[in-house]
Design an enzyme around this catalytic site. Structure first.
Site, mmCIF file in Angstrom:
data_model
loop_
_atom_site.group_PDB
_atom_site.id
_atom_site.type_symbol
_atom_site.label_atom_id
_atom_site.label_comp_id
_atom_site.label_asym_id
_atom_site.label_seq_id
_atom_site.Cartn_x
_atom_site.Cartn_y
_atom_site.Cartn_z
ATOM 1 C CB CYS A 42 8.021 14.656 7.031
ATOM 2 S SG CYS A 42 7.389 13.019 7.389
ATOM 3 C CB CYS A 89 0.447 6.755 4.538
ATOM 4 S SG CYS A 89 0.973 5.459 5.679
ATOM 5 C CG ASP A 90 4.830 8.243 5.392
ATOM 6 O OD1 ASP A 90 3.683 7.909 5.758
ATOM 7 O OD2 ASP A 90 5.378 9.276 5.775
ATOM 8 C CB CYS A 125 -0.909 0.000 1.225
ATOM 9 S SG CYS A 125 -1.910 1.500 1.332
ATOM 10 C CG HIS A 137 -7.582 3.802 11.544
ATOM 11 N ND1 HIS A 137 -7.805 2.837 10.588
ATOM 12 C CD2 HIS A 137 -8.398 3.501 12.576
ATOM 13 C CE1 HIS A 137 -8.732 1.992 11.025
ATOM 14 N NE2 HIS A 137 -9.108 2.371 12.228
ATOM 15 C CD GLU A 142 -8.016 16.027 10.606
ATOM 16 O OE1 GLU A 142 -8.464 15.395 11.585
ATOM 17 O OE2 GLU A 142 -8.342 17.194 10.350
ATOM 18 C CG ASP A 143 -7.532 8.204 13.102
ATOM 19 O OD1 ASP A 143 -6.311 8.433 13.183
ATOM 20 O OD2 ASP A 143 -8.196 7.710 14.028
ATOM 21 N N PRO A 191 2.606 17.818 24.556
ATOM 22 C CG PRO A 191 2.618 19.706 23.182
ATOM 23 C CD PRO A 191 3.027 18.277 23.239
HETATM 24 N N1 LIG Z 1 -4.291 8.670 9.299
HETATM 25 C C1 LIG Z 1 -3.153 9.298 9.030
HETATM 26 N N2 LIG Z 1 -1.982 8.758 9.429
HETATM 27 C C2 LIG Z 1 -0.824 9.369 9.148
HETATM 28 C C3 LIG Z 1 -0.762 10.557 8.388
HETATM 29 C C4 LIG Z 1 -2.010 11.127 7.983
HETATM 30 O O1 LIG Z 1 -2.060 12.187 7.351
HETATM 31 N N3 LIG Z 1 -3.168 10.465 8.331
HETATM 32 N N4 LIG Z 1 0.442 11.125 8.078
HETATM 33 C C5 LIG Z 1 1.638 10.307 8.211
HETATM 34 C C6 LIG Z 1 2.805 11.188 8.268
HETATM 35 S S1 LIG Z 1 3.446 11.775 6.797
HETATM 36 C C7 LIG Z 1 3.401 11.525 9.415
HETATM 37 S S2 LIG Z 1 4.753 12.533 9.394
HETATM 38 C C8 LIG Z 1 2.953 10.963 10.679
HETATM 39 C C9 LIG Z 1 2.881 11.991 11.774
HETATM 40 O O2 LIG Z 1 2.295 11.399 12.889
HETATM 41 P P1 LIG Z 1 2.711 11.825 14.346
HETATM 42 O O3 LIG Z 1 4.182 11.746 14.474
HETATM 43 O O4 LIG Z 1 1.929 11.018 15.305
HETATM 44 O O5 LIG Z 1 2.341 13.389 14.329
HETATM 45 P P2 LIG Z 1 0.997 14.163 14.694
HETATM 46 O O6 LIG Z 1 -0.193 13.266 14.604
HETATM 47 O O7 LIG Z 1 0.985 15.401 13.888
HETATM 48 O O8 LIG Z 1 1.228 14.621 16.182
HETATM 49 C C10 LIG Z 1 1.624 13.714 17.168
HETATM 50 C C11 LIG Z 1 1.608 14.355 18.516
HETATM 51 O O9 LIG Z 1 2.548 15.418 18.592
HETATM 52 C C12 LIG Z 1 2.082 16.305 19.599
HETATM 53 N N5 LIG Z 1 2.802 17.578 19.565
HETATM 54 C C13 LIG Z 1 2.425 18.745 19.013
HETATM 55 N N6 LIG Z 1 3.369 19.683 19.203
HETATM 56 C C14 LIG Z 1 4.380 19.097 19.910
HETATM 57 C C15 LIG Z 1 5.642 19.541 20.402
HETATM 58 O O10 LIG Z 1 6.043 20.687 20.238
HETATM 59 N N7 LIG Z 1 6.418 18.631 21.055
HETATM 60 C C16 LIG Z 1 6.001 17.360 21.268
HETATM 61 N N8 LIG Z 1 6.810 16.536 21.913
HETATM 62 N N9 LIG Z 1 4.800 16.921 20.844
HETATM 63 C C17 LIG Z 1 4.016 17.772 20.142
HETATM 64 C C18 LIG Z 1 0.602 16.382 19.313
HETATM 65 O O11 LIG Z 1 -0.102 16.791 20.459
HETATM 66 C C19 LIG Z 1 0.263 14.969 18.898
HETATM 67 O O12 LIG Z 1 -0.311 14.214 19.917
HETATM 68 O O13 LIG Z 1 1.666 10.386 10.551
HETATM 69 C C20 LIG Z 1 1.582 9.487 9.474
HETATM 70 N N10 LIG Z 1 0.325 8.806 9.614
HETATM 71 N N1 LIG Z 2 1.952 23.511 6.625
HETATM 72 C C1 LIG Z 2 2.291 22.243 6.786
HETATM 73 N N2 LIG Z 2 3.039 21.636 5.851
HETATM 74 C C2 LIG Z 2 3.342 20.323 5.955
HETATM 75 C C3 LIG Z 2 2.934 19.565 7.067
HETATM 76 C C4 LIG Z 2 2.164 20.234 8.076
HETATM 77 O O1 LIG Z 2 1.767 19.646 9.103
HETATM 78 N N3 LIG Z 2 1.855 21.546 7.894
HETATM 79 N N4 LIG Z 2 3.278 18.224 7.126
HETATM 80 C C5 LIG Z 2 4.452 17.782 6.375
HETATM 81 C C6 LIG Z 2 4.525 16.320 6.266
HETATM 82 S S1 LIG Z 2 4.731 15.456 7.713
HETATM 83 C C7 LIG Z 2 4.517 15.667 5.082
HETATM 84 S S2 LIG Z 2 4.802 13.970 5.037
HETATM 85 C C8 LIG Z 2 4.300 16.372 3.806
HETATM 86 C C9 LIG Z 2 3.318 15.624 2.926
HETATM 87 O O2 LIG Z 2 3.157 16.249 1.729
HETATM 88 P P1 LIG Z 2 2.831 15.384 0.431
HETATM 89 O O3 LIG Z 2 3.739 14.237 0.420
HETATM 90 O O4 LIG Z 2 2.820 16.321 -0.686
HETATM 91 O O5 LIG Z 2 1.395 14.745 0.731
HETATM 92 P P2 LIG Z 2 -0.064 15.118 0.277
HETATM 93 O O6 LIG Z 2 -0.461 16.407 0.822
HETATM 94 O O7 LIG Z 2 -0.911 13.952 0.607
HETATM 95 O O8 LIG Z 2 0.003 15.276 -1.300
HETATM 96 C C10 LIG Z 2 0.246 14.185 -2.107
HETATM 97 C C11 LIG Z 2 -0.476 14.346 -3.446
HETATM 98 O O9 LIG Z 2 -0.098 13.247 -4.255
HETATM 99 C C12 LIG Z 2 -1.246 12.677 -4.854
HETATM 100 N N5 LIG Z 2 -0.949 11.255 -5.036
HETATM 101 C C13 LIG Z 2 -1.118 10.243 -4.163
HETATM 102 N N6 LIG Z 2 -0.691 9.089 -4.682
HETATM 103 C C14 LIG Z 2 -0.232 9.375 -5.936
HETATM 104 C C15 LIG Z 2 0.324 8.573 -6.978
HETATM 105 O O10 LIG Z 2 0.476 7.378 -6.838
HETATM 106 N N7 LIG Z 2 0.680 9.215 -8.109
HETATM 107 C C16 LIG Z 2 0.517 10.546 -8.276
HETATM 108 N N8 LIG Z 2 0.912 11.105 -9.418
HETATM 109 N N9 LIG Z 2 -0.030 11.320 -7.307
HETATM 110 C C17 LIG Z 2 -0.394 10.742 -6.156
HETATM 111 C C18 LIG Z 2 -2.375 12.950 -3.917
HETATM 112 O O11 LIG Z 2 -3.611 12.996 -4.617
HETATM 113 C C19 LIG Z 2 -1.979 14.315 -3.310
HETATM 114 O O12 LIG Z 2 -2.537 15.383 -4.004
HETATM 115 O O13 LIG Z 2 3.770 17.669 4.066
HETATM 116 C C20 LIG Z 2 4.542 18.400 4.989
HETATM 117 N N10 LIG Z 2 4.063 19.754 4.973
HETATM 118 S S1 SF4 Z 3 -0.828 2.665 7.307
HETATM 119 FE FE1 SF4 Z 3 -2.698 2.544 6.039
HETATM 120 S S2 SF4 Z 3 -2.394 4.005 4.346
HETATM 121 FE FE2 SF4 Z 3 -0.398 3.627 5.300
HETATM 122 S S3 SF4 Z 3 0.493 2.008 4.043
HETATM 123 FE FE3 SF4 Z 3 -0.544 1.021 5.788
HETATM 124 S S4 SF4 Z 3 -2.612 0.547 5.027
HETATM 125 FE FE4 SF4 Z 3 -1.709 2.021 3.597
HETATM 126 MO MO LIG Z 4 5.092 13.236 7.246
#
Ligand SMILES: Nc1nc2c(c(=O)[nH]1)N[C@H]1C(S)=C(S)[C@@H](COP(=O)(O)OP(=O)(O)OC[C@H]3O[C@@H](n4cnc5c(=O)[nH]c(N)nc54)[C@H](O)[C@@H]3O)O[C@H]1N2
Ligand SMILES: Nc1nc2c(c(=O)[nH]1)N[C@H]1C(S)=C(S)[C@@H](COP(=O)(O)OP(=O)(O)OC[C@H]3O[C@@H](n4cnc5c(=O)[nH]c(N)nc54)[C@H](O)[C@@H]3O)O[C@H]1N2
Ligand code: SF4
Ligand SMILES: [Mo]
Length: 760
Positions: A161, A36-37, A33, A197, A622-623, A221
């Site tokens: 990230c 996500c990453d 899948c 999730h 967001e889940d 926090p």
């Molecule tokens: N369903 C779902 N799952 C995801 C993603 C998604 O978009 N949706 N995104 C994926 C990605 S790319 C990432 S990077 C991960 C991120 O996933 P996580 O690393 O879990 O990050 P968050 O859910 O943004 O926040 C986690 C916690 O950080 C706390 N926090 C906020 N500010 C601070 C601070 O200054 N210090 C400390 N110590 N804690 C703080 C928040 O209260 C929160 O409980 O999730 C991944 N999983």
């Molecule tokens: N302001 C702000 N900026 C952030 C963050 C934040 O908390 N605040 N979080 C950061 C984090 S942790 C991360 S991981 C990054 C994530 O940033 P991105 O990795 O850019 O993640 P998404 O916002 O989901 O955008 C991905 C896009 O790729 C498209 N896509 C998905 N799968 C495919 C595919 O197979 N092929 C193609 N061509 N397109 C596809 C989706 O429709 C979506 O529009 O953002 C970072 N930037």
């Molecule tokens: S955590 Fe969910 S979205 Fe991410 S790779 Fe696994 S099944 Fe796919």
């Molecule tokens: Mo991320």
């Protein structure tokens, strides 16, 4: 509970067997899948050539790693709004007027226009934003073409990230280690909050570790779900993670709890570090973090004495004013406590022999040094740019066999805010062409208004995506991307983890969707450089990469779920560390030579502005969605229908707002609309803003961008020096002053949303 992935010297055989489930009338494929990453191993089930179900793998190693985002993909990917044909802009930029064109016509025009821009302004006038996480089958082909053409200006969400974490980890010990969840005795989560999730695999690993008695320390926090399960929970002030780690080091060093033999033999700069740490007596740390000094000491002792412990990677320290110091402090804790490259500690995986990895495909060595040094942002914020990583080339070659190892694709990036400044005409040279491949940059960095300004000034914007995202709405061409159901894939886990895993193609691409790999191949042709991509198709390309294993990709798929290199511990005893000194650099020679403080430090918050007396952070994923994607799927939207700002009951009372009320959240940069949620996890005087909100059903085009202008957090994320990590150029997303404005009809009219939004 899932069985752990085999790690360690005892892990044999290298290749796990394939387990297949055969049900009548259903074609099942083993896939990874990519929604996500995490890359969970899953099984897709198709009927009549269409994936109808995604379930978790039959292989006991991977079973139970699946979340609702993966399960819902058959629905999400067949949504009627999916972009299935190339679209060309016909009205003014951002007017949302499109014409369907053929791939041939689109690529020919894109090639001609990009060549003209390069001719006039130089190759550095071409920038690319992408996301390795979900842009699929690129495999470094984009970088390869950019390197041959001469542009260093590649940016990605991984700058906020994991990618940047990899680059910063390497300053200290020359590699980005991975925590050994399966044998560790203590796990420390700096904010990171994996859930059922959200990163289900890591969530499962933590549950499994706790079930066998490992300790859990959580710093957050907010009282997150992980905090509720922790042995020690430290409710630290937002953005104070680096200060907290100074406190831990103070206790660990003062009480002699570190690994003296390791420090003596393998670490440089311990005395200087000790002096710096002495600037942080526990009373000061307690004031900076808002935590009880006894609890801080207790957590530090647990980390140092109940080990081997791990501090798994967390994006929370990637997104702070003190990000470089915070990530370095994590590295230093791991090193001095003796947890590097030991069982149950922080494993240095290295590369898989016999497999050509993505970094080799990228060919960074062909980009002339002169062009590398033009990488935007590398003058002021060099750490993850070519300039910042230059001193590691020799050591990387010595220890890991290659000069350029682009771990987590984050080690040779341009700085996104610098690229957007150049796009907006703020120098140092113009950027005129912007390609967006599987990424939504308008909303994925800081200072969204500047990003939009920069995009409006481009001569050519090409977007490849599944949907008409806010970024796509500003493009010249929107090209249809395929999904992970529709392509094969070979994952080398970002040169972070020494696994290679195949993903079978489950169905034919819908419409005219193509993979990002195919897009780059067509672009190489359109630029008159077909020799850069000599492989006929992706299968031939994978065969080339796997040749060293003596298997074609199809054979690899048929026989293997995961191919891995058994991990050997303490490899540094043979090779030294891949740093300039060959040791763990507690005091970083690289930072020093780049003109920065070679020791970690802590920059305190600037004074709160009078008009903005409330702190906010963006995050808590967001889940049902991944980042900015997924809001078009009704089943998911029903779970989290609106962007909600969490606050405590007392803070709501102080600001005179109630649960479910719509408000504006504002700072010096912008104002965004959020729905209030009184959430018991929140401490007082802190606001949580969700990342990445837009609503696909809302009006498209510049000025609206389907609700992104109304809701996107990136508008409040600042990139001025007080809110910017200097070494990397990372925006501070954890602790931004803001205020809540109650809605009046005037507010609603000013945003042009009086009808769209219920006004409390
Ligand atoms: N369903 C779902 N799952 C995801 C993603 C998604 O978009 N949706 N995104 C994926 C990605 S790319 C990432 S990077 C991960 C991120 O996933 P996580 O690393 O879990 O990050 P968050 O859910 O943004 O926040 C986690 C916690 O950080 C706390 N926090 C906020 N500010 C601070 C601070 O200054 N210090 C400390 N110590 N804690 C703080 C928040 O209260 C929160 O409980 O999730 C991944 N999983
Ligand atoms: N302001 C702000 N900026 C952030 C963050 C934040 O908390 N605040 N979080 C950061 C984090 S942790 C991360 S991981 C990054 C994530 O940033 P991105 O990795 O850019 O993640 P998404 O916002 O989901 O955008 C991905 C896009 O790729 C498209 N896509 C998905 N799968 C495919 C595919 O197979 N092929 C193609 N061509 N397109 C596809 C989706 O429709 C979506 O529009 O953002 C970072 N930037
Ligand atoms: S955590 Fe969910 S979205 Fe991410 S790779 Fe696994 S099944 Fe796919
Ligand atoms: Mo991320």
């Amino acid at each position: 509970m899932p069985a752990p992935i085999p790690i360690g010297e005892e892990a044999h055989p290298y290749t796990t067997p394939v387990i297949r489930d055969a049900r009548k009338g259903v074609v099942s494929k083993r896939a990874l899948c990519q929604s996500c990453d995490m890359q969970c191993a899953v099984v897709t089930e198709s009927i009549d050539g269409q994936v109808v179900r995604v379930r978790s793998s039959d292989n006991p190693i991977f079973r139970d790693h699946i979340c609702m985002k993966g399960i819902v993909t058959p629905k999400g990917f067949s949504h009627p709004d999916r972009v299935l044909y190339p679209l060309k802009r016909v009205g003014p930029r951002g007017s949302n007027q499109w014409e369907r064109v053929s791939w041939e016509e689109a690529m020919e025009d894109i090639g001609t226009r990009l060549s003209a821009i390069i001719e006039e302004h130089g190759p550095e006038a071409w920038a690319v934003s992408t996301s390795q996480w979900n842009s699929g089958t690129d495999h470094g082909l984009g970088r390869r073409i950019m390197n041959h053409v001469g542009s260093p200006n590649w940016i990605s969400g991984v700058s906020l990230c994991a990618g940047n974490t990899a680059a910063v980890n390497r300053l200290t010990y020359g590699w980005f280690p991975l925590g050994d969840f399966h044998s560790t005795k203590c796990i420390v989560l700096f904010g990171h909050n994996p859930r059922r999730h959200s990163w289900v695999m890591i969530y499962n690993y933590i549950r499994l570790a706790q079930a066998r008695g490992a300790k859990l320390i959580v710093l957050d926090p907010r009282e997150s779900s992980s905090a509720k399960r922790a042995d020690i929970y430290l409710p630290l002030k937002v953005g104070s993670d680096a200060a907290m780690m100074f406190g831990w080091l103070k206790v660990i060093i003062d009480e002699g709890l570190y690994d003296k033999a390791f420090v003596e033999k393998w670490c440089e700069g311990f005395e200087e570090l000790r002096e710096r740490v002495n600037e942080f007596p526990l009373q000061r740390v307690a004031k900076l973090t808002g935590c009880d000094p006894e609890m801080i000491a207790k957590a530090a002792r647990m980390y140092a004495t109940e080990g081997p412990s791990i501090i798994p990677w967390t994006p929370i320290t990637d997104m702070q004013r003190n990000s470089t110091s915070a990530i370095r402090l994590q590295s230093i804790l791991r090193a001095i406590c003796g947890y590097l490259d030991v069982r149950g500690g922080e494993t240095f995986h290295g590369l898989v022999s016999g497999v050509i990895n993505d970094s080799q495909i990228e060919m960074h060595h062909v980009l002339p040094r002169e062009q590398q040094m033009k990488q935007l942002g590398s003058d002021k914020h060099p750490v993850y740019t070519y300039r910042g990583q230059e001193a590691l080339r020799g050591p990387m070659k010595r220890v890991w066999g290659h000069e350029y190892i682009n771990q987590v694709v984050g080690c040779y990036m341009a700085n996104p805010p610098a690229v957007f400044k150049a796009m907006a005409g703020e120098g140092p040279y113009p950027v005129k062409a912007f390609f967006v491949i599987g990424n939504n940059p308008v909303m994925s960095y800081s200072n969204m208004n500047r990003i939009i300004k920069g995009m409006m000034k481009q001569d050519l914007i090409v977007v490849q995506d599944h949907f008409m995202t806010p970024s796509a709405q500003l493009a010249d061409y929107v090209l249809p991307g395929d999904t992970w159901h529709e392509r094969p894939w070979l994952s080398d886990l970002f040169e972070w983890i020494s696994f290679v895993r195949p993903s079978e193609q489950s169905m034919e691409p819908m419409g005219e969707a193509k993979s990002t790999w195919e897009f780059w191949k067509l672009l190489a042709n359109a630029l008159g450089k077909p020799e850069l991509v000599p492989w006929k198709d992706i299968y031939e390309f994978y065969d080339y990469r796997l040749k060293g294993l003596g298997k074609s990709f199809k054979e690899f798929c048929a026989t293997t779920d995961v191919h891995f290199e058994p991990v050997k511990y303490k490899k540094y005893e043979q090779t030294g560390f891949a740093t300039p000194s060959g040791k763990v650099e507690l005091k970083s020679s690289i930072l020093e030579n780049l003109g920065f403080d070679p020791l970690p430090y802590f920059r305190e918050d600037p004074a709160m502005p009078e008009d903005y007396p409330l702190m906010m952070f963006t995050g808590v994923r967001e889940d049902p969605y991944f980042q900015t994607s997924g809001r078009h799927i009704p089943e998911m939207r029903a779970r989290v229908p609106e962007p909600r700002a969490y606050l405590s009951e007392k803070t709501a009372r102080d600001w005179g707002v109630v649960h479910d009320e719509w408000v504006d959240v504002a700072n010096e940069l912008a104002s965004i609309r959020m729905q209030i949620e009184i959430n018991p996890s929140m401490p007082d005087d802190l606001l949580r803003i969700p990342h990445g909100w837009w609503k696909p059903e809302m009006e498209r085009g510049a000025g609206k961008l389907s609700g992104a202008i109304l809701h996107a957090d990136a508008q409040l994320c600042r990139d001025d020096p007080d809110y910017f990590d200097q070494e990397q150029g990372i925006p501070h997303l954890k602790g931004i002053p803001c205020r809540i404005n109650k809605l009046t009809t005037k507010h609603a009219e000013a945003k042009g949303t009086a009808d769209a939004i219920p006004v409390a």
